[in-house]
Design a protein around this motif. Sequence first.
Motif, PDB file in Angstrom:
ATOM      1  N   TYR A   1      23.300  17.093  -2.597  1.00  0.00           N
ATOM      2  CA  TYR A   1      23.409  17.736  -1.227  1.00  0.00           C
ATOM      3  C   TYR A   1      24.234  18.895  -1.577  1.00  0.00           C
ATOM      4  CZ  TYR A   1      21.709  13.903   0.797  1.00  0.00           C
ATOM      5  OH  TYR A   1      20.843  12.430   1.272  1.00  0.00           O
ATOM      6  N   SER A   2      25.105  19.133  -2.677  1.00  0.00           N
ATOM      7  CA  SER A   2      25.843  20.491  -2.738  1.00  0.00           C
ATOM      8  C   SER A   2      25.493  21.361  -3.744  1.00  0.00           C
ATOM      9  CB  SER A   2      27.398  20.084  -3.166  1.00  0.00           C
ATOM     10  OG  SER A   2      28.092  19.497  -1.885  1.00  0.00           O
ATOM     11  N   VAL A   3      24.454  20.649  -4.914  1.00  0.00           N
ATOM     12  CA  VAL A   3      24.224  21.235  -6.043  1.00  0.00           C
ATOM     13  C   VAL A   3      22.457  21.419  -5.670  1.00  0.00           C
ATOM     14  CG1 VAL A   3      23.872  21.483  -8.548  1.00  0.00           C
ATOM     15  CG2 VAL A   3      25.883  20.398  -7.569  1.00  0.00           C
ATOM     16  N   GLY A   4      21.989  20.546  -5.229  1.00  0.00           N
ATOM     17  CA  GLY A   4      20.543  20.655  -4.835  1.00  0.00           C
ATOM     18  C   GLY A   4      19.530  20.485  -5.962  1.00  0.00           C
ATOM     19  N   LYS A   5      20.121  19.299  -6.752  1.00  0.00           N
ATOM     20  CA  LYS A   5      19.130  18.668  -7.867  1.00  0.00           C
ATOM     21  C   LYS A   5      19.232  17.147  -7.873  1.00  0.00           C
ATOM     22  CE  LYS A   5      18.721  22.492 -10.123  1.00  0.00           C
ATOM     23  NZ  LYS A   5      19.252  22.752 -11.488  1.00  0.00           N
ATOM     24  N   VAL A   6      18.168  16.740  -8.666  1.00  0.00           N
ATOM     25  CA  VAL A   6      18.088  15.216  -8.820  1.00  0.00           C
ATOM     26  C   VAL A   6      18.563  15.028 -10.285  1.00  0.00           C
ATOM     27  CG1 VAL A   6      16.415  14.777  -7.184  1.00  0.00           C
ATOM     28  CG2 VAL A   6      15.671  15.517  -9.522  1.00  0.00           C
ATOM     29  N   PRO A   7      19.015  13.871 -10.638  1.00  0.00           N
ATOM     30  CA  PRO A   7      19.494  13.670 -11.981  1.00  0.00           C
ATOM     31  C   PRO A   7      18.514  13.956 -12.899  1.00  0.00           C
ATOM     32  CG  PRO A   7      20.098  11.831 -10.459  1.00  0.00           C
ATOM     33  CD  PRO A   7      18.972  12.747  -9.951  1.00  0.00           C
ATOM     34  N   GLU A   8      17.357  13.836 -12.974  1.00  0.00           N
ATOM     35  CA  GLU A   8      16.163  13.782 -14.021  1.00  0.00           C
ATOM     36  C   GLU A   8      16.079  15.346 -14.565  1.00  0.00           C
ATOM     37  OE1 GLU A   8      15.392  10.166 -11.707  1.00  0.00           O
ATOM     38  OE2 GLU A   8      15.689  12.415 -11.220  1.00  0.00           O
ATOM     39  N   VAL A   9      16.455  16.346 -13.480  1.00  0.00           N
ATOM     40  CA  VAL A   9      16.443  17.733 -13.846  1.00  0.00           C
ATOM     41  C   VAL A   9      17.775  18.356 -14.085  1.00  0.00           C
ATOM     42  CG1 VAL A   9      14.004  17.906 -13.253  1.00  0.00           C
ATOM     43  CG2 VAL A   9      15.908  18.511 -11.622  1.00  0.00           C
ATOM     44  N   ALA A  10      18.856  17.672 -13.725  1.00  0.00           N
ATOM     45  CA  ALA A  10      20.210  18.389 -13.744  1.00  0.00           C
ATOM     46  C   ALA A  10      20.570  18.723 -15.046  1.00  0.00           C
ATOM     47  CB  ALA A  10      21.041  17.398 -13.024  1.00  0.00           C
ATOM     48  N   SER A  11      20.996  19.924 -15.059  1.00  0.00           N
ATOM     49  CA  SER A  11      21.683  20.743 -16.413  1.00  0.00           C
ATOM     50  C   SER A  11      23.211  20.044 -16.493  1.00  0.00           C
ATOM     51  CB  SER A  11      21.763  22.128 -16.305  1.00  0.00           C
ATOM     52  OG  SER A  11      22.415  22.564 -15.398  1.00  0.00           O
TER      53      SER A  11
ATOM     54  N   PHE B   1      28.557  19.180 -13.996  1.00  0.00           N
ATOM     55  CA  PHE B   1      29.917  19.647 -13.858  1.00  0.00           C
ATOM     56  C   PHE B   1      30.330  20.031 -12.478  1.00  0.00           C
ATOM     57  CE2 PHE B   1      32.269  23.427 -13.218  1.00  0.00           C
ATOM     58  CZ  PHE B   1      33.695  23.090 -13.549  1.00  0.00           C
ATOM     59  N   LEU B   2      29.306  20.631 -11.649  1.00  0.00           N
ATOM     60  CA  LEU B   2      29.466  20.903 -10.427  1.00  0.00           C
ATOM     61  C   LEU B   2      29.642  19.625  -9.610  1.00  0.00           C
ATOM     62  CD1 LEU B   2      27.237  24.123  -9.986  1.00  0.00           C
ATOM     63  CD2 LEU B   2      29.709  24.083 -10.003  1.00  0.00           C
ATOM     64  N   ALA B   3      28.907  18.691  -9.738  1.00  0.00           N
ATOM     65  CA  ALA B   3      28.786  17.673  -8.779  1.00  0.00           C
ATOM     66  C   ALA B   3      30.023  16.719  -9.012  1.00  0.00           C
ATOM     67  CB  ALA B   3      27.666  16.712  -9.248  1.00  0.00           C
TER      68      ALA B   3
END
Length: 828
Positions: free
Chosen positions: A35-45, A50-52
């Motif tokens: 909800y803050s970074v807008g990513k799902v774990p499978e594609v998260a860099s 770090f941001l999460a």
Amino acid sequence: MGDLKIDTAGSSKSDVEPPVSAAELKASVLAKLTYSVGKVPEVASPRDWFLAVAFATRDLIVDRWLHSTAEAYADGRKRVYYLSLEFLIGRLLFDAMTNLGVAETMSEALQDLGVNLMELRRVEPDAALGNGGLGRLAACFMDSMATLQIAAHGYGIRYDNGLFRQVIRGGWQQEVPEDWLTNGNPWEFERLEYTYAIGFGGWVEMLHGEDERTRHIWHPGETVEAVGFDTPIVGWRGRHVNTLRLWSARAPDPFKLDAFNAGDFVGAQSDAMRAEAISKVLYPSDATPAGQELRLRQEYFFASASLLDLVRRHIRQHGDVRTLGDHAAIQLNDTHPAIAVAELMRILVDLNGLEWDEAWTVTQATFSYTNHTLLPEALESWPVPLMERLLPRHMQIIYLINAAHLDGARRRGFMDPGILASISLIDEHAGRRVRMGNLAFIGSHKINGVSGLHTDLMRKTVFHNLNTVYPNRIVNKTNGITFRRWLIECNPGLSQIIRSTVGEHALENAEALKAFAAFADDAGVRDAVAAARRAAKVALARHIAVQLGQRIDPDSMFDVQIKRIHEYKRQLLNILETVARYNAIRANPTIDFAPRVKIFAGKAAASYTQAKLIIKLAIDVARVVNADPTVRGLLKVIFLPNYNVSLAETIIPAVDLSEQISTAGMEASGTGNMKMALNGALTIGTLDGANVELRDLVGDDNIFIFGLTASEVEAARAQGIDATQRIAASPALREALDEIGSGVFSIDDAARYRGLVDTLTHYDYFMLCADFDAYWKAQLRADEVWRDRVRWMRSSIINTANVGWFSSDRTIAEYAKEIWNAPFRPLS
């Protein structure tokens, strides 16, 4: 307020909060990722993760932050405001988690997600908000003020690029922007509601009212908006959270649409660019008039915004600006914020209607000033014409302060023209200039030095006459460090040994570290400390191999000098000894030299040509020495670029020998000396700055002291600083200088260092030649002790055990009791 210490039985919200579980942290990180970074774990860099993690950690801080703020308003405790042009806070993720006590739990939570916390730690950029010791001290003090639950705000500038990033090209330092904000800053909160109009230039109108009072109205010719950005600073165990408010500069009208439509696309943004330049870069070069003006604009910009903000807060809470000194303490960190003295007088007199004498009483009661230098040229001064043009009302106020100040001195019997000229706020020599050190001094009720020697010399040198006119204002507050960050965070191996021998409380209370000395004769503990040190050295060696392609032996002595490059810090003396050692190794293959890796790191000011030349020499010497097989692994030389807090966290646990070799009487304190000794390094140094206290704490047998004392330096300079005879009497020094000057280390330009050698020969102001032989002998003593591994490790443990006194918690408690009169809660 009675006893300044708040009852330690008093609880805060964080005292009774249950620990956060790994499952809760895992859920929070996943929610932030979505909800803050807008990513799902499978594609998260890695940066997404770090941001999460940062946002999840920040959530843990915010509740405590809001509670701390509400508590400070509720009990009305005195607030402390720390004004500093630098806050070298470094990376915040691991620091925040460590202070909250959730680092291990977060690591466990991330393991379930297949994420390595240590790798995320490296994703975070260093906040480029400082240069060296001054900014790191400010960061340490913010940590300790939160730890001791002092209601405090730090105020500074939110630099877009901060201090430059140092790159080495062809052996020369090059400065490039440090774009630490490119990807955003997850720790800050923009406070648009706290925006202040900061004026420059214009004219002053004088009005005579019906009450026969004369009023002055400043009509600025230019206005820049200061917008606040808040970073929460969490104290140890999360007991209290304070605010670091940094100001960003913006133009009130950032875009001229009419100019743009007329085709002047660049001119349409010119006002915005001029305004934003104020918060663009830390320490813009003052080699040009435009650079000087920008520095003064920076200093007034942040001082004015900070004072307007804190006066607003005071009036909101207490109603009457006349009580400011009772409820607020403002600490000026060096002379950079000294214009605040004149600005507060303007706010009190012009904006709030106080009489002059009443306003001056409030001002002096509110301000205190920390001096960081004995170099007269480092005490800022500004040309009077520049001040009159840029800050016309402030120049009037400074003249009035000066007149009252000098009249008061005469009334007390100080009639000597020389004394009056020296204490004046206006330096009449070689162009009239405003002395900001003198302004900070007379506008403050306390002025402190930062080590015992420095404070004593301050009374005798730069502020001798002011100290005579205003006795008892100068006090000492020896600097300190956040010892938990420099143990728990950067040296977990040594921290664990301390836990297992002394107990967890030794990492809570620095005084408890003394018990670690009892284990100096325990062979098992010595071996464990040696193993932890070697692991840190292997990590540093790996870093050096990756960064520079140089392989170093972790079983060699790591001989380290990491600090700003300056002639008085004498990196050049270290380089001379390196060349002499190189020569001795080749000439005397039977001598049992200890294998050494000489490690240098530090930045030279962009306009400091001589310091840049010293960096180039270190790199040239490294190139020759490291390529010579005849040294047989006994010497390596490394210069690590872009020294910052994160690099320090890698280097400091690996240091065997800490170089603290400044010319005696010129280093105010130093804090690197404290950090390296805390991590078990032995110090080689002069009796300068806090080295004096360090020697007293660890004992003569556990430190290598050499060289002239401060009084001997003064006497030697009085006798003359031509070093020709000293060089002739020292074969090792003479040979080193001859080789450097003749181009042995600069075959591409044989004359490169000729001027440096000539200057040193005939103008040895910093006493390199005078101290060389003593330094050489001290280095040989270090070789001898290194070969006795039991003795070295015993001294290492004694160093760690006995330097807890240098905790910034102790320093801040002293400020609170003896300067600020502010309440605090000591750690149990």
